[in-house]
Write an enzyme that holds these catalytic residues in place. Structure first.
Site, mmCIF file in Angstrom:
data_model
loop_
_atom_site.group_PDB
_atom_site.id
_atom_site.type_symbol
_atom_site.label_atom_id
_atom_site.label_comp_id
_atom_site.label_asym_id
_atom_site.label_seq_id
_atom_site.Cartn_x
_atom_site.Cartn_y
_atom_site.Cartn_z
ATOM 1 N N CYS A 385 0.830 -1.199 0.000
ATOM 2 C CA CYS A 385 0.000 0.000 0.000
ATOM 3 C C CYS A 385 0.873 1.261 0.000
ATOM 4 C CB CYS A 385 -0.980 -0.029 1.169
ATOM 5 S SG CYS A 385 -2.347 1.138 0.997
ATOM 6 N N HIS A 511 -3.528 -5.242 0.208
ATOM 7 C CA HIS A 511 -2.986 -5.764 1.475
ATOM 8 C C HIS A 511 -3.020 -7.293 1.460
ATOM 9 C CE1 HIS A 511 -2.678 -2.001 3.879
ATOM 10 N NE2 HIS A 511 -3.576 -1.591 3.003
ATOM 11 N N GLU A 513 -1.476 -9.388 3.233
ATOM 12 C CA GLU A 513 -1.410 -10.008 4.563
ATOM 13 C C GLU A 513 -2.783 -10.410 5.086
ATOM 14 O OE1 GLU A 513 -1.715 -5.523 5.457
ATOM 15 O OE2 GLU A 513 -0.905 -6.837 3.898
#
Length: 569
Positions: A385, A511, A513
């Protein structure tokens, strides 16, 4: 519900004594055990604050904002839930006091309660119970974590709703698990049960008798301590469960299984299912605790590193990447403001560097200095990001010659806004829930590193940002040698960038993750950790070659960055 279909079972997890004992991990661990028994499980979080969601809250106060596929900004505990039960959750899985009151006031203004006085009981409690039941379709068990601690004034409507819920659904369909603390007093060498007794008494005052007590303790709870807690708290001794510290949070389901917590739950809820099969989970935990190929050192340079929970999903995804790569991952958290003060040379000590997301101009120059050092010195880089946006700015300035380029977020007067607002964002005035949120598709370019890592042509990843790579500068960036590894299906938005001539330089606007699981590591994290392991091995070989030279033994000067890594392992 059909005639032969069993009713949904509900488990409520509350906390007492102090906050931060790990209700979310406990709820997630119970969920894993029940999933391994073949049950369809979902988990939700009731948060007692008045914010509609945590999207506008400081990471220093609340930790990371976890984003679901449907674009909900939620509590970080939903990340634990998804990682443990391996199910994608939604807006319905995180309910706040603010959202409850917003919905009630909307109904009141619309006239739904015409003639009635709107009150906490029954209107607020009924809205809470409706939120709990909303998840029952297609699930055998709904686990609900109540935020805060028993005794907090903010939590009282939720606890009252749960008390009523048991009356509505029956004791055979609902279960209360209370997480509490049994502190160890070093001066006397004793474990003290009084905090647990007082916490249970608070619950009893509300009208809730816990069925199971999960006790956090620094020392082993012997049988006498358990009997004492059971006697004073009116629970069976077999339902006093020890929750001790573990090396990895993924061990906790195994600890609870040893004490047959899931057996007690199934007995109470009349769930006729076989024992869990934890073989693959045990193997995964074993790979975390005993990595086959040593360890790597990763540096995370971010804005909120003083509270690591601000990057909770990143921390876990790095562990998952290590599982896939066969290495343990040691993470150092560096504030980008600290880099501004001390310079970026320190990153030469690490095997890989990650720059995560964030908002605001504070610490940006430290991120830019870090990325320049990484790019020029061939250190594996992973940007997420803001980490992508800073990589674009650094490249535009130092490779493409746009010396005053910047993000429009940080400098409204920059002559080269390489990062800018989307047209759809220019007239947005409300801050909450208005960013680009949730899952969006991304097309991967053939012959790119991104395509090689994912192994597919199109992916779907979760977003949380307001600014994008400015389309007007895309040709300038590619002419300088940058490759866009992923773009939106319409070809307008840059989703991933990479540098083909770098050992590993990759960044994503989304993102990743948020979609990583311990049993399904995200491919980008696995690739990044794998690249870090390659750098570690390369540095070790270089150091070995240098030390084989006769002159190396005579050197009495300071260690170089390469030698420093080898000396530190």
């Amino acid at each position: 519900m059909t005639e032969n279909e069993s009713p949904t079972k509900y488990i409520f997890v509350t906390g007492g004594v102090v906050s931060g004992l790990g209700k979310g991990i406990t709820a997630a661990s119970i969920g894993r055990l029940l999933v391994e028994r073949g049950l369809r499980v979902t988990i939700q979080k009731f948060d007692p604050y008045l914010n509609v969601d945590p999207g506008t809250m400081s990471p220093f106060q609340h930790g990371e904002v976890y984003v679901t596929d449907d674009g909900a900004e939620t509590d970080l505990d939903l990340g634990h839930y998804e990682r443990f039960i391996d199910e994608s959750l939604s807006q319905a899985n995180n309910v706040t006091t603010g959202r409850i009151y917003q919905d009630i006031i909307t109904k009141e203004r619309r006239g739904d309660f015409l003639g009635a006085t709107v009150q906490v009981i029954p209107h607020v409690t009924e809205e809470i119970k409706t939120a709990a039941r909303k998840l029952s379709p297609n699930h055998d068990v709904v686990i609900t974590e109540i935020g805060g601690t028993v005794g907090d004034i903010e939590s009282q409507p939720f606890l009252e709703a749960m008390r009523q819920f048991r009356q509505d659904e029956g004791h055979e369909n609902s279960l209360f698990i209370h997480l509490t603390l049994v502190p160890y007093i070093s001066a006397s060498g004793e474990l003290k049960t009084k905090p647990t007794q007082h916490s249970v008494r608070e619950l009893l005052g509300i009208g809730i008798q816990p069925d199971v007590l999960v006790c956090r303790a620094e020392r082993v709870l012997d049988e006498e301590i358990k009997k004492k807690i059971a006697r004073f708290c009116n629970v069976d001794v077999a339902r006093v469960i020890e929750s001790r510290d573990v090396g990895s949070i993924y061990e906790l389901p195994l600890v609870y299984r040893e004490q047959e917590l899931d057996d007690r739950i199934c007995e109470s809820l009349n769930l006729d299912v076989g024992p869990p099969d934890l073989t693959s989970w045990e193997e995964m935990v074993g790979r975390i605790k005993n990595p086959k190929d040593g360890r790597v050192r990763i540096c995370v340079v971010g804005k909120y590193t003083e509270l690591v929970d601000s990057y909770k999903s990143i921390a876990e995804a790095l562990v998952h990447g290590g599982i896939e790569a066969g290495v343990g991952v040691d993470v150092d958290w560096w504030s980008s403001e600290r880099v501004e003060e001390q310079g970026a040379d320190f990153v030469g000590r690490f095997h890989g560097v990650l720059v995560p997301g964030g908002f605001g101009v504070r610490g940006i120059s430290g991120m830019l200095d870090t990325i320049r050092y990484i790019r020029e010195n061939g250190i594996p880089y992973f940007g997420i990001c803001l980490g992508l946006q800073c990589a674009i700015i650094e490249f535009a300035r130092n490779v493409c010659g746009l010396k005053r380029s910047h993000s429009f977020e940080f400098d409204k007067k920059t002559p080269d806004p390489v990062i800018s607002l989307l047209d759809s964002q220019r007239k947005v005035t409300d801050m909450g829930g208005t960013m680009r949120l949730g899952a969006y598709p991304c097309r991967l370019e053939k012959n790119s590193l991104a395509h090689e890592v994912y192994g597919v042509d199109e992916i779907s990843e979760r977003h949380r940002h307001r600014y994008e790579v400015n389309p007007e500068y895309q040709n300038t960036l590619t002419s300088g040698g940058m490759r866009f590894g992923g773009i939106s299906p319409d070809g307008q938005l840059v989703e991933m960038i990479e540098l083909p001539d770098h050992p590993f330089f990759l960044a994503a606007q989304f993102h990743p993750e948020l979609k990583s699981r311990p049993n399904k590591p995200h491919p980008l994290f696995a690739a990044f950790v794998g690249a870090a392991a390659k750098r570690r091995n390369l540095l070790a070989r270089q150091s070995s070659d240098e030390l084989s030279e006769p002159e190396a033994a005579k050197s009495s000067g300071p260690l170089t960055a390469v030698e420093g890594i080898t000396a530190e392992g």
